[in-house]
Enzyme design. Sequence first.
Site, PDB file in Angstrom:
ATOM      1  N   CYS A 132      50.750 -25.461  -4.793  1.00 16.33           N
ATOM      2  CA  CYS A 132      51.025 -27.039  -4.664  1.00 16.33           C
ATOM      3  C   CYS A 132      51.994 -27.248  -3.539  1.00 16.33           C
ATOM      4  O   CYS A 132      53.163 -26.793  -3.577  1.00 16.33           O
ATOM      5  CB  CYS A 132      51.745 -27.582  -5.861  1.00 16.33           C
ATOM      6  N   CYS A 135      54.702 -29.632  -3.956  1.00 14.78           N
ATOM      7  CA  CYS A 135      55.758 -29.205  -4.665  1.00 14.78           C
ATOM      8  C   CYS A 135      56.869 -28.083  -4.103  1.00 14.78           C
ATOM      9  O   CYS A 135      58.016 -28.230  -3.932  1.00 14.78           O
ATOM     10  CB  CYS A 135      55.353 -28.473  -5.916  1.00 14.78           C
ATOM     11  N   ASP A 136      56.147 -27.210  -3.311  1.00 11.42           N
ATOM     12  CA  ASP A 136      56.672 -26.217  -2.617  1.00 11.42           C
ATOM     13  C   ASP A 136      57.100 -25.749  -1.178  1.00 11.42           C
ATOM     14  O   ASP A 136      57.716 -24.837  -0.937  1.00 11.42           O
ATOM     15  CB  ASP A 136      56.001 -24.840  -3.151  1.00 11.42           C
TER      16      ASP A 136
END
Lengths: 303, 303
Positions: A132, A135-136
Amino acid sequence: MTDTVHDLIIIGAGPAGLTAAIYAARYRLNTLVIGPDIGGTVTSAHLIENWPGHKATGMEIMDTFVQHVKDFNVPILTDDVKKIEKQDDLFIVHTGKDIVKGHTVILTMGTKRRKLDIPGEDKFSGKGVSHCATCDAMFFKDKDVAVVGGSDASAMAAQVLSQHAKSIKIIYRKAALRAEPARVKEIDDNPKIECIFNSNVKEIHGDKTLTGVKLDTGQELDIQGLFIEIGGTPITAMAKELGIELSDTNRIKVNADMSTNVEGVFAAGDITTGSNEFNQIVTAASEGAIAALSAFNLTRKKK
Amino acid sequence: MTDTVHDLIIIGAGPAGLTAAIYAARYRLNTLVIGPDIGGTVTSAHLIENWPGHKATGMEIMDTFVQHVKDFNVPILTDDVKKIEKQDDLFIVHTGKDIVKGHTVILTMGTKRRKLDIPGEDKFSGKGVSHCATCDAMFFKDKDVAVVGGSDASAMAAQVLSQHAKSIKIIYRKAALRAEPARVKEIDDNPKIECIFNSNVKEIHGDKTLTGVKLDTGQELDIQGLFIEIGGTPITAMAKELGIELSDTNRIKVNADMSTNVEGVFAAGDITTGSNEFNQIVTAASEGAIAALSAFNLTRKKK
């Protein structure tokens, strides 16, 4: 099989299922949650920075959801669902251990990530290997990273990464990206992004964290992050058997109220076509809340 | 007016706007949040039990959102927006104090609650007077309560309350409910619910908390809770001026990606037709996340 007929059976215990349970409890529906792993796939995330208000590991965040459900005394059964049947107005849910009955069902089984199935993939998951970019990406400021895949989602992941990372390689097995044309041009114009076509990642190596990958062309890349963007498979076989309409992408087609084409069956989370197919904890949770309200409205009618 | 052109200007600082800011920060968009009151209307809620994982006051929950935004260094300007203009590809946002420019805009101004405008309404807000049955019904277990309003939402509030409260009176100024017919029948069949038609609440009284209301017919009701379900007005005057399409209910019509009919303008939260018009923190936050991704995608194209 007991004679109890639940108002609502929620299948899946990730963000969508647990939020649906919280809402259902507040509507005082007699609810049962069944899922093979409590918390869902989110629990494997090492740090989540986009669940509003609480930065923590996936496990920690899902623990707060589970506690919330438990505070409302909604039972959670850790079990696999094997089959769902509709008999007249009732749903008969077969688990490995039991058979339970419900007036309504919310399906929140999510997706199963497609894997590269190569050495190092599991070992470095959360230690350089991510699924992701939204997300990251932030964790890879000024690092060299790579994205695997040639879809629009893969290209977008590269763009998100280019906001943080020093360099991004897109590794794709075919000769050209299949992202939307405008995005392909943006990728071409982005000096940080380079495409490596006709190539597959063969091996992921590292020490404590990922340090590089080897391609099937023999090429070696020194990178600190590998974003695997080859999609996932919605877990919809049981839904299909129940006669539920799926989209081209194999997701459950939902209406605005999270209902499906089968009366009494709702769906929420990554498994659906909802939320513009943007799969996040917050979008899954939102769909779970909406589905619970719809289930409440329907159970009122059924009684 | 400075020469800075923001990638994104978010108007409104409730759950939708703040979540959009969190996501925008992760996409490294140069973002500015402008809102008259940080945290939005949620901050007045005395206890929120349906934001997954964190039961607290509205103020406490929104503080965690605000802190999250601040951790990502997204500036929040406490100010009213007076006007939004589109000039070529840019949006010019006039606040009370400044004029700022952006490539994209997310509108999250929410709704303004309609009020009864009667004595005691403000005094007992959060002390027996509530605007959200889904949120607060649980606090009225075995109590006597009333709902003001005759819409489908009012009738549903009564049904939600009947899962907890001992008795529910629906007080409506007209001679019959205007809820959907099936729901009207359910209300008729529900022994806990009684309708009082052709009546208005004239006065709310109590001690530390609400103890009763007086109707304009002279009738007095001893109740511990009053749910005011007379709707709200989406704050959409500026959106209309900008040429944005509104629904019959005066909400901003949004597509699945939270875009509006005006390119570059997105919307999220209670102000939109999204999430099946179910207005919750979690649905607003979800829409904010989706809108931020869409704004990111569009700014990539514009550059």
